[in-house]
Design a protein around this motif. Structure first.
Motif, PDB file in Angstrom:
ATOM      1  N   MET B  88       0.833  -1.215   0.000  1.00 46.24           N
ATOM      2  CA  MET B  88       0.000   0.000   0.000  1.00 46.24           C
ATOM      3  C   MET B  88       0.855   1.247   0.000  1.00 46.24           C
ATOM      4  SD  MET B  88      -3.255  -0.437   2.459  1.00 46.24           S
ATOM      5  CE  MET B  88      -2.600  -1.361   3.828  1.00 46.24           C
ATOM      6  N   PHE B  89       1.919   1.184   0.789  1.00 47.30           N
ATOM      7  CA  PHE B  89       2.825   2.322   0.925  1.00 47.30           C
ATOM      8  C   PHE B  89       3.425   2.701  -0.429  1.00 47.30           C
ATOM      9  CE2 PHE B  89       7.113   3.946   1.788  1.00 47.30           C
ATOM     10  CZ  PHE B  89       6.800   5.022   2.606  1.00 47.30           C
ATOM     11  N   LYS B  90       3.907   1.685  -1.144  1.00 46.71           N
ATOM     12  CA  LYS B  90       4.508   1.919  -2.464  1.00 46.71           C
ATOM     13  C   LYS B  90       3.484   2.499  -3.428  1.00 46.71           C
ATOM     14  CE  LYS B  90       8.795   0.808  -2.188  1.00 46.71           C
ATOM     15  NZ  LYS B  90       9.869   1.733  -2.526  1.00 46.71           N
ATOM     16  N   LEU B  91       2.271   1.913  -3.409  1.00 44.91           N
ATOM     17  CA  LEU B  91       1.238   2.358  -4.348  1.00 44.91           C
ATOM     18  C   LEU B  91       0.811   3.792  -4.059  1.00 44.91           C
ATOM     19  CD1 LEU B  91      -1.032  -0.786  -4.678  1.00 44.91           C
ATOM     20  CD2 LEU B  91       0.369   0.257  -6.454  1.00 44.91           C
ATOM     21  N   ASN B  92       0.995   4.222  -2.821  1.00 48.30           N
ATOM     22  CA  ASN B  92       0.556   5.568  -2.462  1.00 48.30           C
ATOM     23  C   ASN B  92       1.708   6.559  -2.383  1.00 48.30           C
ATOM     24  OD1 ASN B  92      -2.494   5.646  -1.875  1.00 48.30           O
ATOM     25  ND2 ASN B  92      -1.788   3.670  -1.104  1.00 48.30           N
ATOM     26  N   HIS B  93       2.812   6.195  -3.047  1.00 52.28           N
ATOM     27  CA  HIS B  93       3.957   7.101  -3.144  1.00 52.28           C
ATOM     28  C   HIS B  93       4.433   7.582  -1.781  1.00 52.28           C
ATOM     29  CE1 HIS B  93       2.900   6.995  -7.328  1.00 52.28           C
ATOM     30  NE2 HIS B  93       1.702   7.460  -7.053  1.00 52.28           N
ATOM     31  N   GLY B  94       4.466   6.678  -0.808  1.00 50.19           N
ATOM     32  CA  GLY B  94       5.023   7.021   0.499  1.00 50.19           C
ATOM     33  C   GLY B  94       6.496   7.390   0.343  1.00 50.19           C
ATOM     34  N   SER B  95       7.000   8.245   1.220  1.00 54.85           N
ATOM     35  CA  SER B  95       8.389   8.706   1.127  1.00 54.85           C
ATOM     36  C   SER B  95       9.233   8.127   2.258  1.00 54.85           C
ATOM     37  CB  SER B  95       8.420  10.223   1.225  1.00 54.85           C
ATOM     38  OG  SER B  95       7.988  10.627   2.508  1.00 54.85           O
ATOM     39  N   SER B  96      10.561   8.224   2.103  1.00 49.19           N
ATOM     40  CA  SER B  96      11.478   7.806   3.173  1.00 49.19           C
ATOM     41  C   SER B  96      11.198   8.589   4.440  1.00 49.19           C
ATOM     42  CB  SER B  96      12.927   8.074   2.764  1.00 49.19           C
ATOM     43  OG  SER B  96      13.270   7.294   1.679  1.00 49.19           O
ATOM     44  N   GLN B  97      10.797   9.844   4.260  1.00 52.35           N
ATOM     45  CA  GLN B  97      10.435  10.705   5.391  1.00 52.35           C
ATOM     46  C   GLN B  97       9.305  10.060   6.224  1.00 52.35           C
ATOM     47  OE1 GLN B  97      11.856  13.563   6.254  1.00 52.35           O
ATOM     48  NE2 GLN B  97      10.418  14.042   7.894  1.00 52.35           N
ATOM     49  N   ASP B  98       8.323   9.475   5.543  1.00 51.16           N
ATOM     50  CA  ASP B  98       7.213   8.800   6.238  1.00 51.16           C
ATOM     51  C   ASP B  98       7.726   7.640   7.092  1.00 51.16           C
ATOM     52  OD1 ASP B  98       5.397  10.475   5.024  1.00 51.16           O
ATOM     53  OD2 ASP B  98       4.743   9.020   3.521  1.00 51.16           O
ATOM     54  N   ILE B  99       8.622   6.840   6.488  1.00 55.56           N
ATOM     55  CA  ILE B  99       9.160   5.681   7.226  1.00 55.56           C
ATOM     56  C   ILE B  99       9.952   6.169   8.425  1.00 55.56           C
ATOM     57  CG2 ILE B  99      10.593   3.601   7.082  1.00 55.56           C
ATOM     58  CD1 ILE B  99      10.136   3.591   4.071  1.00 55.56           C
ATOM     59  N   LEU B 100      10.789   7.190   8.196  1.00 57.02           N
ATOM     60  CA  LEU B 100      11.601   7.736   9.285  1.00 57.02           C
ATOM     61  C   LEU B 100      10.714   8.230  10.426  1.00 57.02           C
ATOM     62  CD1 LEU B 100      14.376   8.611  10.393  1.00 57.02           C
ATOM     63  CD2 LEU B 100      14.071  10.783   9.194  1.00 57.02           C
ATOM     64  N   GLU B 101       9.668   8.979  10.099  1.00 55.97           N
ATOM     65  CA  GLU B 101       8.761   9.501  11.130  1.00 55.97           C
ATOM     66  C   GLU B 101       8.139   8.373  11.953  1.00 55.97           C
ATOM     67  OE1 GLU B 101       7.185  13.662   9.137  1.00 55.97           O
ATOM     68  OE2 GLU B 101       5.735  12.087   9.569  1.00 55.97           O
ATOM     69  N   LEU B 102       7.633   7.357  11.242  1.00 59.14           N
ATOM     70  CA  LEU B 102       7.004   6.246  11.971  1.00 59.14           C
ATOM     71  C   LEU B 102       8.024   5.521  12.838  1.00 59.14           C
ATOM     72  CD1 LEU B 102       4.278   4.722  12.370  1.00 59.14           C
ATOM     73  CD2 LEU B 102       5.161   3.029  10.772  1.00 59.14           C
ATOM     74  N   ARG B 103       9.228   5.327  12.307  1.00 61.67           N
ATOM     75  CA  ARG B 103      10.272   4.659  13.087  1.00 61.67           C
ATOM     76  C   ARG B 103      10.609   5.452  14.340  1.00 61.67           C
ATOM     77  NH1 ARG B 103      15.510   2.354  10.523  1.00 61.67           N
ATOM     78  NH2 ARG B 103      15.454   1.509  12.642  1.00 61.67           N
ATOM     79  N   ILE B 104      10.789   6.764  14.196  1.00 63.69           N
ATOM     80  CA  ILE B 104      11.127   7.597  15.358  1.00 63.69           C
ATOM     81  C   ILE B 104      10.018   7.491  16.395  1.00 63.69           C
ATOM     82  CG2 ILE B 104      11.452   9.980  16.162  1.00 63.69           C
ATOM     83  CD1 ILE B 104      12.894  10.549  13.516  1.00 63.69           C
ATOM     84  N   ILE B 105       8.770   7.638  15.937  1.00 66.19           N
ATOM     85  CA  ILE B 105       7.625   7.589  16.848  1.00 66.19           C
ATOM     86  C   ILE B 105       7.596   6.271  17.618  1.00 66.19           C
ATOM     87  CG2 ILE B 105       5.097   7.391  16.895  1.00 66.19           C
ATOM     88  CD1 ILE B 105       5.019   9.486  14.647  1.00 66.19           C
ATOM     89  N   ILE B 106       7.670   5.169  16.881  1.00 62.64           N
ATOM     90  CA  ILE B 106       7.511   3.867  17.534  1.00 62.64           C
ATOM     91  C   ILE B 106       8.770   3.460  18.306  1.00 62.64           C
ATOM     92  CG2 ILE B 106       7.209   1.383  17.141  1.00 62.64           C
ATOM     93  CD1 ILE B 106       5.227   2.007  14.993  1.00 62.64           C
ATOM     94  N   GLU B 107       9.923   3.595  17.665  1.00 63.57           N
ATOM     95  CA  GLU B 107      11.115   2.988  18.271  1.00 63.57           C
ATOM     96  C   GLU B 107      11.661   3.772  19.462  1.00 63.57           C
ATOM     97  OE1 GLU B 107      13.847   0.750  15.783  1.00 63.57           O
ATOM     98  OE2 GLU B 107      12.744   1.440  14.031  1.00 63.57           O
ATOM     99  N   THR B 108      11.474   5.090  19.478  1.00 67.67           N
ATOM    100  CA  THR B 108      11.967   5.864  20.623  1.00 67.67           C
ATOM    101  C   THR B 108      11.187   5.481  21.884  1.00 67.67           C
ATOM    102  OG1 THR B 108      12.382   7.649  19.061  1.00 67.67           O
ATOM    103  CG2 THR B 108      12.617   8.176  21.391  1.00 67.67           C
ATOM    104  N   GLU B 109       9.916   5.143  21.725  1.00 70.84           N
ATOM    105  CA  GLU B 109       9.120   4.699  22.872  1.00 70.84           C
ATOM    106  C   GLU B 109       9.322   3.209  23.149  1.00 70.84           C
ATOM    107  OE1 GLU B 109       7.386   6.691  24.968  1.00 70.84           O
ATOM    108  OE2 GLU B 109       8.242   8.305  23.773  1.00 70.84           O
TER     109      GLU B 109
END
Lengths: 236, 236
Positions: B88-109
């Protein structure tokens, strides 16, 4: 484009090839797939295998089958009727605590991004949702609008992945919200607190104030946590 | 148990019923499903429809089909070859920025939860992973171990949903880590920094120090962000 297949679990390979073509950008939203017969010939597999693979992709929501037209890469994946994350969660005895933790982690940060990035049209929608929550005629309506507010905030972040994660646990979110609301209303003897909290969250986002928004969301989750602690363990 | 079906897209209803039975707890991990013939009779649908539904569930990873034995609810869902979120991410032109944001949000906690909840045996595994990262013979090995460390931390949280979310974007995580490592190594002219950062993250978790662990993870992501800013935009 497609590579012929020589192997056992044939339909899996068909799926892998189509999935791979999406991942590398060969297939895009709305693109039509070759006809079943053509796919079967190119890949060197039976039409039954192709049909099985296409059915699975349709169920997952990757493709749409349009009567008399053929198969297309879905334009909107939100319609997928399958929620692998929710199913896995249930099978692995996930707890409400797990859902709460993930919600706190994601939504407390998402609300900050939303406050930074919100634009005019979404401000109007948030205001409409808050009005709808105030006007809700019963608790069933309130649950739906409550959930919609949380998903709208995820959408306003502009981060597709954040929204996708919440979509992937939609069923879990809905039952979580439903149960939390009942607990909070029974405990507080009123539903006004929940309305006020959602009002404050949305007002802070509309005011483009990330810290205020995070504080409001934090306060909301604090109420959820307290309602869970308040719960008579005998009732669980 | 099962309700007979009278409708159009038959296989979808079969899937919905099985999914529903998982969600309400009727079907559990390892449970055997009724035979195809029996399912078809009970649901009042063709065996073909049942077979299509079962195939799709197998592809999604909900059931396992064992030769000569029948169909069982999967005991381990990690084997699912399908990653709807990545697709879904690929089909919706998700960016590296999106992955980075989600990683920071989840992994820092997540790293804080891991530091609070880690037990002896996982301390040993984290130490082994760090040693393996130090001993890695090439960058391909390093990428795999780097990713394993992040997933091990998610697992140590004990929150199945956090791990599931990262599993659902496994392909995206892998290419993100690979690209980030290359950028950081080219920019810093050494891979020692990455090793040190992972060492500090793991040491803080093993020391059961949530704040130190969060600070270490934050520092790691700071390097990732700087490497992205440092990138010549012409190269993108």
């Amino acid at each position: 484009m497609f590579t012929p297949i020589k192997n056992k679990k044939v339909y899996q390979h068909v799926i892998e090839q189509i999935q791979q073509m999406v991942m590398d950008g060969t297939l895009k939203k709305g693109d039509q797939l070759p006809a079943e017969r053509e796919l079967a010939e190119t890949l060197g597999v039976s039409r039954t295998s192709v049909r099985e693979a296409l059915r699975a992709l349709e169920i997952i929501g990757t493709i749409e089958s349009r009567q008399g037209e053929g198969n297309f890469i879905s334009t909107s994946m939100e319609r997928s009727l399958f929620e692998p994350l929710s199913v896995m969660f249930k099978l692995n005895h996930g707890s409400s605590q797990d859902i709460l933790e993930l919600r706190i982690i994601i939504e407390t940060e998402a609300v900050k991004l939303a406050a930074r990035r919100i634009e005019k049209e979404d401000m109007v929608i948030l205001e409409q949702l808050i009005q709808a929550l105030a006007d809700a005629k019963n608790e069933n309506e309130s649950v739906i609008i409550d959930k919609e507010i949380h998903y709208k905030i995820a959408e306003i972040t502009g981060n597709y992945l954040i929204l996708s994660v919440l979509n992937a646990i939609s069923t879990l979110m809905e039952s979580f919200i439903k149960e939390a609301r009942v607990r909070i209303i029974n405990w507080q003897k009123e539903r006004n607190l929940l309305l006020q909290q959602h009002q404050e969250i949305c007002a802070a986002i509309i005011a483009k104030d990330p810290e205020r928004a995070a504080k409001a969301m934090h306060g909301h989750f604090q109420t959820v946590i307290e309602s869970m602690e308040n719960l008579d363990p005998e009732l669980e």
